[in-house]
Scaffold this active site. Structure first.
Site, PDB file in Angstrom:
ATOM      1  N   HIS A 541      64.521  68.968  20.181  1.00 35.95           N
ATOM      2  CA  HIS A 541      65.457  69.997  20.637  1.00 35.95           C
ATOM      3  C   HIS A 541      66.464  70.371  19.539  1.00 35.95           C
ATOM      4  CE1 HIS A 541      68.657  71.254  23.866  1.00 35.95           C
ATOM      5  NE2 HIS A 541      68.252  72.260  23.139  1.00 35.95           N
ATOM      6  N   HIS A 546      67.913  74.363  17.238  1.00 33.41           N
ATOM      7  CA  HIS A 546      69.302  74.694  16.874  1.00 33.41           C
ATOM      8  C   HIS A 546      69.554  74.568  15.376  1.00 33.41           C
ATOM      9  CE1 HIS A 546      71.161  74.824  20.953  1.00 33.41           C
ATOM     10  NE2 HIS A 546      70.104  74.086  21.269  1.00 33.41           N
ATOM     11  N   HIS A 734      62.422  76.597  21.979  1.00 31.42           N
ATOM     12  CA  HIS A 734      63.679  76.143  22.566  1.00 31.42           C
ATOM     13  C   HIS A 734      63.628  76.165  24.083  1.00 31.42           C
ATOM     14  CE1 HIS A 734      67.861  76.656  24.073  1.00 31.42           C
ATOM     15  NE2 HIS A 734      68.038  75.612  23.281  1.00 31.42           N
ATOM     16  N   ASN A 738      64.291  72.953  26.684  1.00 30.45           N
ATOM     17  CA  ASN A 738      65.682  73.022  27.122  1.00 30.45           C
ATOM     18  C   ASN A 738      65.854  73.262  28.618  1.00 30.45           C
ATOM     19  OD1 ASN A 738      68.687  73.313  26.343  1.00 30.45           O
ATOM     20  ND2 ASN A 738      68.274  75.147  27.557  1.00 30.45           N
ATOM     21  N   ILE A 885      71.923  78.369  24.212  1.00 30.20           N
ATOM     22  CA  ILE A 885      72.653  77.384  25.018  1.00 30.20           C
ATOM     23  C   ILE A 885      72.260  75.993  24.529  1.00 30.20           C
ATOM     24  CG2 ILE A 885      70.892  77.289  26.791  1.00 30.20           C
ATOM     25  CD1 ILE A 885      74.649  76.865  27.364  1.00 30.20           C
TER      26      ILE A 885
END
Length: 885
Positions: A541, A546, A734, A738, A885
């Protein structure tokens, strides 16, 4: 020509941003005048006399005689409309002389002492007989007059003007009120830029790069690189709050993040001081709606977490749950919200929560929503079948890999970590397979699979064990593909490497009808689940989405003009990522943050993600097909659907993910072919594009700049594949890892974030611990689970991370369609949208197909994470355009 501007203005009310009218004298907010900056009155005066907004029309043409840029035409805008509290309209008139040529851009200078959000610019009049207004969509913050001065906004197409009066209208507005403005900046490759705009194009990029010095201000629009040196407290190296610098050194390579320019710590000059809000370029900030939603959602979730913390951990923050009944009460009966004085121990962590409590929320019952998997089957977490199924259709579908050789061997140094060969023997596996085949046959037929958390975690075992209330093992988990297409869990190996005081210990656990062995098996599964949870959060993740995406955003904004077609393609896929990453460095992945407090690696979590980046991350393997091939979950086959033949046919993540991959690929290929027309020279000769990709490699991922696997952007095909990979990672990868976090991890026995106690049979055996385990194995398992405080904090965070914002923009959604006048691009995007709508139907049908046992059956949660669209909230589906997010 008339020009209108739509503006959204802000003032400060006791430290909080509130939208107000431009000439607001009285306000329903109360206390307004007390909270204003002194400059507010001066801004109103400037509005009254019409000197608050300077505008300049920029010609797209050069002067025919001098060959130089034509003089801009200047005017000041005056406010003409302020009837809605969200909308402020300014207007400026221009006398456009003959021979000015086409209007290619508008320069805007904000003379106010406060920043303003410019929604769009509308040009009315000019030489066109139909006098159709031309709208330039801006969606950008204008800094106050002390900021970076003039901002340029390029037109959506060259606007012909004649020798007549013209009017420019500017609107400053809440973004959500005008989401369907049918325009974008006219895309031009650098070589195609109108001559009058070429220098403006270059100068705008220079501004966005900055000079690499000074501390950034909140209103800046500067994109620059730095290492991750802001995770710790700034104490001297080795102190409890200090953390290693990630990136820029051989020991801990890492992607780069956005430079803030905050001062270095006096005690640790290598580390940046953690003070104030973390800078991100102004246009990367959340919208007002996202800010409100995120703040409220965060507050609600933290409230959930505080309750059991107050009720059960004021004396012992490490207290576990006294029974599974108490765990169930979190979802069934609710608990009473404590008064503010009872949560003083959390004052530094959640000051907004305490303010909210002081404002008189009072005593109320709070409930965690029941996670979707618990609604389906409350006891699924106990079943080996569900453990195995979630490796294919759960939160970490990137971990499972094919066993390609046996015996299993480690790549670590045997002198330091013990024998390389695994303790899992062929005899043991064959017994667990019911002697239906030999291990050699199972490997040959691609029937054995593995979760390998051995080599990545083993070097950190003793470091983590030196911390309190946690433990660690390296682990290998073996699964067998049955004739029904499902996986059967065969064996788990847990390993503790040798230390100066103890020899290596390792043991293989299997399911059993023996009661003691059965409880040991459950504990071993919990240890593996905790390894999987840490690997998922820190590697699959955080690192691979990110963290890896932020360098793409920085390089794109520094090297690709907003006029560049590739910038326009990528921009929606970068929305909010830098801001959410900055928030993560403030509260989630920082030293002492939530991830360190609640996941097994604790203070070594980010270091471990650096090791994974060093050993495992490769850009060319981030594409879904390449990732599947690398893990042995598929092999290339031109005759098969998607060009791949699966090792496990019913692999919900891969089955659905490849539908999304192909849709993105088709859209990107059509877009690239529109601007590069199959000409390799147009790709290699695109100076901005090549600078962007060079900077991704040499600056954003500088610690891997010399790797041979970086693709070259030398043909339209390689360009399309590279862009498809970036979009896949930012959006679909993602989403896959997520938005199901609360569904699968909200009931923490299914995915404990930490294992706090050792296996009771680990040697040297603790006789008292073993006796306690034998007397009450249920209690021993609960003590291994996260504490009440850890569990509820994780549940709260997963609730936040799994939630879609009301202003979410989804992959292929029409809210980000490339409008403009290019019918070829618009048609391609419409096909993309139609294809994704069709994918939703395909996934729905698959989830009803009882032949697909990994996604359909009694108590099984349907796999929906690759469904492109969703409603707001925790839905377990929906693919936003970006890592938002």
């Amino acid at each position: 020509m008339k020009v209108l501007l739509v503006v959204k203005k802000y003032c400060y009310l006791k430290g909080r941003l509130k939208p107000v009218k431009a000439l607001l004298v009285d306000s329903p907010l109360g206390g307004f005048l007390d909270g204003l900056r002194p400059s507010r009155t001066m801004d109103d005066v400037k509005d009254l006399i019409g000197r608050s907004m300077e505008l300049e029309l920029v010609s797209a043409d050069l002067d025919a005689e001098t060959g130089k840029e034509k003089q801009t035409i200047k005017s000041y805008a005056r406010k003409v409309a302020d009837k809605d509290r969200h909308i402020v309209t300014y207007e400026a008139g221009f006398n456009v002389p003959a021979g000015f040529g086409s209007v290619g851009a508008v320069l805007v200078t904000n003379e106010h002492d406060t920043e303003m959000f410019l929604k769009d610019v509308k040009l009315i009049g000019g030489g066109n007989s139909d006098s159709e207004p031309h709208v330039i969509l801006c969606d950008s913050w204008l800094p106050p007059k002390s900021g970076d001065g003039k901002r340029i906004f390029f037109a959506n197409k060259v606007i012909r003007s004649g020798p007549r009066q013209a009017i420019l209208q500017l609107k400053f507005v809440n973004a959500e009120l005008l989401i369907n403005v049918p325009t974008t900046v006219q895309p031009y490759l650098p070589s195609q830029t109108p001559p009058g705009l070429q220098s403006y194009r270059k100068k705008d990029l220079v501004k966005k790069r900055g000079d690499g010095t000074g501390q950034r201000k909140a209103t800046d629009r500067v994109y620059d690189y730095d290492v991750y040196n802001d995770l710790g407290s700034g104490e001297e190296p080795g102190a409890g709050g200090a953390r290693s610098v990630l990136g820029g050194n051989e020991q801990f390579p890492y992607p780069r993040r956005c430079r803030t320019g905050r001062p270095r710590s006096i005690k640790d000059p290598q580390s940046e001081m953690r003070s104030g809000d973390v800078y991100v370029p102004r246009d990367e900030a959340f919208s007002e709606e996202k800010n409100v939603q995120f703040s409220v959602k965060t507050l609600q979730s933290v409230l959930h977490a505080v309750v059991p913390a107050v009720q059960s951990t004021l004396i012992d923050a490490n207290q576990g749950f006294p029974s599974f009944f108490v765990i169930d009460k979190l979802f069934e009966d609710g608990v009473v919200l404590p008064r503010a004085r009872e949560v003083g121990f959390l004052r530094s962590a959640v000051p907004r929560l305490l303010q909210f409590l002081r404002d008189g929320l009072g005593d109320k019952l709070l409930l965690f929503d029941r996670p979707a998997n618990v609604k389906k089957d409350k006891f699924a977490w106990l079943r080996d079948e569900e453990f195995a199924r979630e490796t294919l259709a759960g939160m970490n579908p990137y971990a499972i890999e094919l066993v390609r050789e046996f015996p299993l061997k480690s790549n670590l140094d045997p002198a330091e970590y013990g024998p390389a060969e695994s303790a899992i023997t062929a005899e043991l596996l064959e017994a667990q397979m019911g002697h239906t085949m030999t291990v050699a046959e199972a490997v040959e037929k691609k029937r054995l699979f593995m979760l390998d958390f051995h080599d990545l975690f083993l070097p950190y075992v003793h470091k983590i064990r030196a911390l309190e209330h946690t433990t660690m093992y390296g682990s290998r988990t073996i699964l067998f593909l049955t004739d029904e297409g499902t996986l059967r869990l065969l064996a788990i190996e847990l390993t503790r490497p040798a230390s100066p005081t103890m020899p290596q210990w390792r043991q293989v656990f299997t399911s059993s009808t023996d009661t003691t062995k059965s409880w040991l098996w459950r504990m071993a599964k919990s240890h593996v689940r905790a390894r999987d949870a840490g690997h998922h959060e820190l590697v699959t993740h955080w690192l691979r989405t990110h963290c890896a995406v932020e360098p793409y955003i920085l390089a794109a904004n520094r090297q690709l003009s907003e006029m560049h077609p590739v910038y326009q393609l990528l921009r929606p896929h970068f929305r909010y990522t830098m801001r959410i990453n900055a928030l993560a460095r403030s509260a989630l992945v920082n030293g002492g943050g939530i991830i360190e407090s609640t996941f097994s690696p604790q203070r070594y979590g980010m270091e471990l993600s650096s090791v994974a980046y060093d050993k495992l991350w490769r850009f060319d393997m981030e594409a879904l097909p390449a990732d599947l091939v690398r893990r042995g979950m598929a092999e290339e086959d031109p005759t098969a659907e998607h060009g791949l033949r699966f090792a496990i046919k019913d692999y919900p993540f891969a089955n659905d993910g490849l539908l999304i991959w192909d849709a993105i690929k088709g859209w990107v290929q059509a877009y690239v072919s529109r601007y590069y027309r199959g000409d390799a020279a147009s790709v290699t000769g695109d100076t901005e594009l090549q600078a962007f990709w060079t900077e991704v490699r040499t600056e954003g991922h500088a610690d891997k700049k010399g790797a041979p696997w970086w693709p070259k952007l030398d043909t339209p095909e390689t360009l399309a594949h590279t862009l498809t990979t970036i979009i896949w990672v930012a959006a679909a990868h993602h989403a896959a890892v997520n938005f199901g976090q609360y569904d699968f991890g909200g009931y923490f026995p299914n995915r404990p974030s930490i294992a706090r106690t050792k296996m009771p049979v680990e040697e040297p055996v603790d006789a008292a611990a073993l006796e306690k385990f034998l007397d009450n194995p249920d209690e021993a398992l609960r003590e291994c689970f996260p504490s009440q405080l850890q569990a509820t904090l994780v549940m709260a965070v997963l609730d936040v991370l799994s939630s879609h914002s009301p202003d979410e923009e989804y992959l292929g959604g029409m809210e980000t369609a490339p409008w403009g006048d290019d019918t070829e691009v618009r048609a391609a995007y419409t096909r993309f949208n139609d294809q994704l709508k069709a994918v939703e139907g395909i996934i729905d049908e698959r989830n009803k197909n009882r032949m697909l046992k990994n996604r359909c059956g009694a108590g099984i949660l349907p796999y929906q994470l690759m469904k492109p669209f969703s409603e707001p909230g925790v839905t377990g589906k929906g693919i936003p355009n970006s890592t938002s997010i």
